[in-house]
Motif scaffolding. Sequence first.
Motif, PDB file in Angstrom:
ATOM      1  N   ASP A  75     -16.329  -5.881   1.181  1.00 37.50           N
ATOM      2  CA  ASP A  75     -17.647  -5.660   0.597  1.00 37.50           C
ATOM      3  C   ASP A  75     -18.761  -6.385   1.343  1.00 37.50           C
ATOM      4  OD1 ASP A  75     -16.809  -8.204  -0.273  1.00 37.50           O
ATOM      5  OD2 ASP A  75     -17.901  -8.024  -2.167  1.00 37.50           O
ATOM      6  N   ASP A  76     -18.416  -7.445   2.096  1.00 33.37           N
ATOM      7  CA  ASP A  76     -19.437  -8.186   2.838  1.00 33.37           C
ATOM      8  C   ASP A  76     -19.627  -7.669   4.269  1.00 33.37           C
ATOM      9  OD1 ASP A  76     -17.153  -9.107   4.142  1.00 33.37           O
ATOM     10  OD2 ASP A  76     -17.410 -11.191   3.527  1.00 33.37           O
ATOM     11  N   GLY A  77     -18.856  -6.639   4.658  1.00 27.77           N
ATOM     12  CA  GLY A  77     -18.997  -6.034   5.983  1.00 27.77           C
ATOM     13  C   GLY A  77     -18.344  -6.808   7.117  1.00 27.77           C
ATOM     14  N   LYS A  78     -17.660  -7.897   6.832  1.00 32.42           N
ATOM     15  CA  LYS A  78     -17.036  -8.695   7.892  1.00 32.42           C
ATOM     16  C   LYS A  78     -15.775  -8.055   8.443  1.00 32.42           C
ATOM     17  CE  LYS A  78     -18.998 -13.047   6.412  1.00 32.42           C
ATOM     18  NZ  LYS A  78     -18.759 -14.401   5.939  1.00 32.42           N
ATOM     19  N   LEU A  79     -15.170  -7.171   7.661  1.00 29.56           N
ATOM     20  CA  LEU A  79     -13.982  -6.459   8.112  1.00 29.56           C
ATOM     21  C   LEU A  79     -14.198  -4.984   7.823  1.00 29.56           C
ATOM     22  CD1 LEU A  79     -10.965  -6.660   9.124  1.00 29.56           C
ATOM     23  CD2 LEU A  79     -10.343  -6.594   6.709  1.00 29.56           C
ATOM     24  N   ASP A  80     -14.071  -4.167   8.835  1.00 33.06           N
ATOM     25  CA  ASP A  80     -14.226  -2.713   8.686  1.00 33.06           C
ATOM     26  C   ASP A  80     -13.340  -2.082   9.757  1.00 33.06           C
ATOM     27  OD1 ASP A  80     -15.005  -0.079   8.346  1.00 33.06           O
ATOM     28  OD2 ASP A  80     -17.144  -0.523   8.351  1.00 33.06           O
ATOM     29  N   VAL A  81     -12.138  -1.680   9.361  1.00 33.55           N
ATOM     30  CA  VAL A  81     -11.174  -1.211  10.343  1.00 33.55           C
ATOM     31  C   VAL A  81     -10.592   0.145   9.984  1.00 33.55           C
ATOM     32  CG1 VAL A  81     -10.487  -3.527  11.095  1.00 33.55           C
ATOM     33  CG2 VAL A  81      -9.255  -2.443   9.243  1.00 33.55           C
ATOM     34  N   VAL A  82     -10.259   0.886  11.014  1.00 33.87           N
ATOM     35  CA  VAL A  82      -9.527   2.137  10.872  1.00 33.87           C
ATOM     36  C   VAL A  82      -8.062   1.771  10.714  1.00 33.87           C
ATOM     37  CG1 VAL A  82      -8.817   4.238  12.077  1.00 33.87           C
ATOM     38  CG2 VAL A  82     -11.184   3.451  12.234  1.00 33.87           C
ATOM     39  N   VAL A  83      -7.405   2.384   9.741  1.00 31.27           N
ATOM     40  CA  VAL A  83      -5.977   2.158   9.551  1.00 31.27           C
ATOM     41  C   VAL A  83      -5.223   3.461   9.770  1.00 31.27           C
ATOM     42  CG1 VAL A  83      -6.141   0.145   8.040  1.00 31.27           C
ATOM     43  CG2 VAL A  83      -6.201   2.414   7.040  1.00 31.27           C
ATOM     44  N   ASN A  84      -4.111   3.330  10.459  1.00 31.41           N
ATOM     45  CA  ASN A  84      -3.222   4.459  10.712  1.00 31.41           C
ATOM     46  C   ASN A  84      -1.790   3.969  10.652  1.00 31.41           C
ATOM     47  OD1 ASN A  84      -5.578   4.998  13.103  1.00 31.41           O
ATOM     48  ND2 ASN A  84      -5.220   6.642  11.639  1.00 31.41           N
ATOM     49  N   PRO A  85      -0.884   4.815  10.180  1.00 32.32           N
ATOM     50  CA  PRO A  85       0.526   4.425  10.244  1.00 32.32           C
ATOM     51  C   PRO A  85       0.945   4.204  11.703  1.00 32.32           C
ATOM     52  CG  PRO A  85       0.245   6.341   8.822  1.00 32.32           C
ATOM     53  CD  PRO A  85      -1.056   6.119   9.537  1.00 32.32           C
ATOM     54  N   PRO A  86       1.866   3.269  11.945  1.00 29.66           N
ATOM     55  CA  PRO A  86       2.354   3.074  13.310  1.00 29.66           C
ATOM     56  C   PRO A  86       3.140   4.297  13.780  1.00 29.66           C
ATOM     57  CG  PRO A  86       3.600   1.735  11.756  1.00 29.66           C
ATOM     58  CD  PRO A  86       2.500   2.374  10.982  1.00 29.66           C
ATOM     59  N   LYS A  87       3.230   4.448  15.083  1.00 27.63           N
ATOM     60  CA  LYS A  87       3.975   5.583  15.659  1.00 27.63           C
ATOM     61  C   LYS A  87       5.411   5.628  15.140  1.00 27.63           C
ATOM     62  CE  LYS A  87       1.255   6.050  19.828  1.00 27.63           C
ATOM     63  NZ  LYS A  87       1.214   6.037  21.281  1.00 27.63           N
ATOM     64  N   GLU A  88       6.003   4.435  14.921  1.00 25.52           N
ATOM     65  CA  GLU A  88       7.386   4.362  14.436  1.00 25.52           C
ATOM     66  C   GLU A  88       7.548   4.988  13.057  1.00 25.52           C
ATOM     67  OE1 GLU A  88       6.592   0.904  17.193  1.00 25.52           O
ATOM     68  OE2 GLU A  88       5.536   1.869  15.538  1.00 25.52           O
ATOM     69  N   MET A  89       6.436   5.168  12.350  1.00 28.39           N
ATOM     70  CA  MET A  89       6.472   5.763  11.020  1.00 28.39           C
ATOM     71  C   MET A  89       5.777   7.123  10.992  1.00 28.39           C
ATOM     72  SD  MET A  89       5.888   2.426   8.600  1.00 28.39           S
ATOM     73  CE  MET A  89       6.098   3.359   7.083  1.00 28.39           C
ATOM     74  N   GLY A  90       5.637   7.733  12.175  1.00 25.13           N
ATOM     75  CA  GLY A  90       5.080   9.072  12.258  1.00 25.13           C
ATOM     76  C   GLY A  90       3.572   9.143  12.355  1.00 25.13           C
ATOM     77  N   GLY A  91       2.909   8.006  12.474  1.00 22.52           N
ATOM     78  CA  GLY A  91       1.456   7.995  12.578  1.00 22.52           C
ATOM     79  C   GLY A  91       0.982   7.991  14.017  1.00 22.52           C
ATOM     80  N   SER A  92      -0.334   7.982  14.163  1.00 25.76           N
ATOM     81  CA  SER A  92      -0.918   7.954  15.507  1.00 25.76           C
ATOM     82  C   SER A  92      -0.852   6.562  16.114  1.00 25.76           C
ATOM     83  CB  SER A  92      -2.377   8.410  15.456  1.00 25.76           C
ATOM     84  OG  SER A  92      -3.184   7.436  14.800  1.00 25.76           O
ATOM     85  N   GLY A  93      -0.857   5.536  15.275  1.00 23.28           N
ATOM     86  CA  GLY A  93      -0.878   4.169  15.792  1.00 23.28           C
ATOM     87  C   GLY A  93      -2.211   3.794  16.400  1.00 23.28           C
ATOM     88  N   ALA A  94      -3.225   4.632  16.214  1.00 25.44           N
ATOM     89  CA  ALA A  94      -4.523   4.417  16.841  1.00 25.44           C
ATOM     90  C   ALA A  94      -5.272   3.219  16.250  1.00 25.44           C
ATOM     91  CB  ALA A  94      -5.385   5.675  16.724  1.00 25.44           C
ATOM     92  N   GLY A  95      -5.128   3.000  14.959  1.00 28.27           N
ATOM     93  CA  GLY A  95      -5.807   1.887  14.312  1.00 28.27           C
ATOM     94  C   GLY A  95      -4.813   0.801  13.981  1.00 28.27           C
ATOM     95  N   THR A  96      -5.262  -0.127  13.188  1.00 26.47           N
ATOM     96  CA  THR A  96      -4.346  -1.147  12.707  1.00 26.47           C
ATOM     97  C   THR A  96      -3.592  -0.575  11.507  1.00 26.47           C
ATOM     98  OG1 THR A  96      -4.167  -3.486  12.123  1.00 26.47           O
ATOM     99  CG2 THR A  96      -5.997  -2.279  11.154  1.00 26.47           C
TER     100      THR A  96
END
Length: 141
Positions: free
Chosen positions: A27-48
């Motif tokens: 809510d304070d804007g200090k953390l703003d990240v894209v999340v994606n499943p890791p490749k090992e779990m079928g995701g893109s792994g592009a984000g955290t």
Amino acid sequence: MGIQHSDVKYTAVATAENGRDGKVATDDGKLDVVVNPPKEMGGSGAGTNPEQLFAAGYAACFQGALGVVARNEKADISGSRITAEVGIGTNDDGFGIIVTIKGSFPGQDEATAKDLLEKAHQVCPYSKATRGNITVDLEVV
């Protein structure tokens, strides 16, 4: 025994959008990240991913607890490092996590380092929150 709302000193607020394949922001804007499943779990792994965020929080919290223990024990933990490894996998209920906390203690013998890790594990709020719910292994490296 849990804490009471009146005893809370700080509350972090984060909002997720689209679950494991979206974004998370505080809510304070200090953390703003894209999340994606890791490749090992079928995701893109592009984000955290949530496991990385949990590992970061656990490592920082554990290092803080270690500092409290070291002051009480009058132990020198200069140059110490805590690494949290958070694994996710399937279990009887679907998915679960497992954690390995690795501590590096330059200048301390292995027995003292192990004792410090075990005492910090009793003090750390993350350890208290997960105790009895997930496996947490402690290792001196």
